[in-house]
Design an enzyme around this catalytic site. Sequence first.
Site, mmCIF file in Angstrom:
data_model
loop_
_atom_site.group_PDB
_atom_site.id
_atom_site.type_symbol
_atom_site.label_atom_id
_atom_site.label_comp_id
_atom_site.label_asym_id
_atom_site.label_seq_id
_atom_site.Cartn_x
_atom_site.Cartn_y
_atom_site.Cartn_z
ATOM 1 N N ARG A 151 0.839 -1.206 0.000
ATOM 2 C CA ARG A 151 0.000 0.000 0.000
ATOM 3 C C ARG A 151 0.874 1.256 0.000
ATOM 4 N NH1 ARG A 151 -4.693 1.609 4.444
ATOM 5 N NH2 ARG A 151 -5.173 3.656 3.560
ATOM 6 N N ASN A 192 -10.785 -3.871 -1.604
ATOM 7 C CA ASN A 192 -10.638 -2.855 -2.654
ATOM 8 C C ASN A 192 -9.665 -3.296 -3.746
ATOM 9 O OD1 ASN A 192 -12.347 -0.703 -1.794
ATOM 10 N ND2 ASN A 192 -10.919 -0.291 -0.123
ATOM 11 N N CYS A 230 -19.273 -1.517 0.355
ATOM 12 C CA CYS A 230 -18.419 -0.396 0.760
ATOM 13 C C CYS A 230 -19.122 0.325 1.903
ATOM 14 C CB CYS A 230 -18.188 0.550 -0.420
ATOM 15 S SG CYS A 230 -17.130 1.969 -0.047
ATOM 16 N N HIS A 263 -16.389 4.186 -4.939
ATOM 17 C CA HIS A 263 -15.463 5.299 -4.701
ATOM 18 C C HIS A 263 -15.567 6.382 -5.777
ATOM 19 C CE1 HIS A 263 -12.652 2.950 -1.751
ATOM 20 N NE2 HIS A 263 -13.916 2.984 -1.370
ATOM 21 N N TYR A 316 -13.873 10.457 -2.027
ATOM 22 C CA TYR A 316 -12.890 10.031 -3.029
ATOM 23 C C TYR A 316 -12.922 10.930 -4.268
ATOM 24 C CZ TYR A 316 -12.018 5.820 -0.336
ATOM 25 O OH TYR A 316 -11.658 4.954 0.665
#
Length: 418
Positions: A90, A144, A164, A194, A241
């Site tokens: 990440r 995700n 989500c 998102h 987002y």
Amino acid sequence: MKLTVIGGGSTYTPELVDGLARAHGSPAVSELVLADPDAARLEVVGGLAARMLARAGHPAKVVTTGDLDAAVTGATIVLLQLRVGGQAARHVDETLPLSRGRVGQETTGAGGLAKALRTVPVVLDIAARVAARAPGAWIVDFTNPVGIVTRALLDAGHRAVGLCNVAIGVQRRVAALLGVPPGRVSLGHAGLNHLTWVRSVRLDGQDVLPGLLDRYPDELAAIAGLPASLVRGLGAVPSYYLRYFYEHDRVVEEQRGAPSRAEHVAALERDLLAGYADPALDTRPARLDERGGAFYSEAAVQLVASLLGDRGDAQVVNVRNHGTLPFLDDRAVIEVPARIAASGPVPLPVPPVEPLFAGLIAHVAAYEELALDAALRGGVGRVAAALLAHPLIGQADVADRLARDLVAANRAHLPWAV
């Protein structure tokens, strides 16, 4: 009923367990299986899960295992909350794109594509095992990028629905502004995972969003992470987002001067796991709020209860388009309110989407189709094509360089790149 959580060693898991503990037996989970390859984390998280359920008087037995096949055998629900490559991967997702002047984020842009490349093959392998060992089980994907992963699962023929926490989070915050129980509030939530806008807020069936925008512009702007003037001008509440799109350059500058979210979460997880190991702890710790995923437990428990109980209620999920947004392919996966029954989710009608939103939805949907192709078939060229199609990249030289960078950085998780 056996509920299996893949990625059960996640620090998210006590959030889910807390939801089960407060659900008063619906869904009627008799066995909670936490599966994870990290035995040390699994032991700590599993111990806390067992203590939390015991404190609540919940009868479910907690089983921990590193054996994926055993974990899914006979399951009724398999919930996916895994992170391929952990926080280290990440961190790369959030920092590497910055070197090319693009936003660094783990679910959108170049970082989101890198995560999809790592994640889709792993999820499809898990789903194949579920199909072989638990025919008829529902797969609920919280991993995700949810839209791309759910599309991969559905295209492969699995019984899957994506989930989500963004929509339920907005619903809860709007209900608090209105001073009413959340059950009285429903959202006109539409778009892709998102990449959504709340275009109406119905209180007992009456749209009160225009009044909210006039009365609480700053509070709604805080939900979106955007200026109040922009939110009011849109006449809708964007997902936070959308800030990566509407304020891309400003976000890039902010990110260049700050530690990555991955670094923060890695440190937080160390603290959380140390706390989870305390044998006296038997409740959800307050610090878990810092981890993100607010209301995940409620969303997940509601969805599972409705799938198993054939409730027919409306919940926001990721589901096949099937004409709901007529400017998208029927096979696309969208995030909208859907009727949840034992046969699966069916999207509810969505009023025509304004061109300002529809254009971006269509653009990102095209990227997602190319991203899934790259994840399934590999190849630097396919990665570059997906990046070129993404509205946050969109330049050939940047796409080509980022494609090579992403593949090199993720080589250990991409068998085709070896």
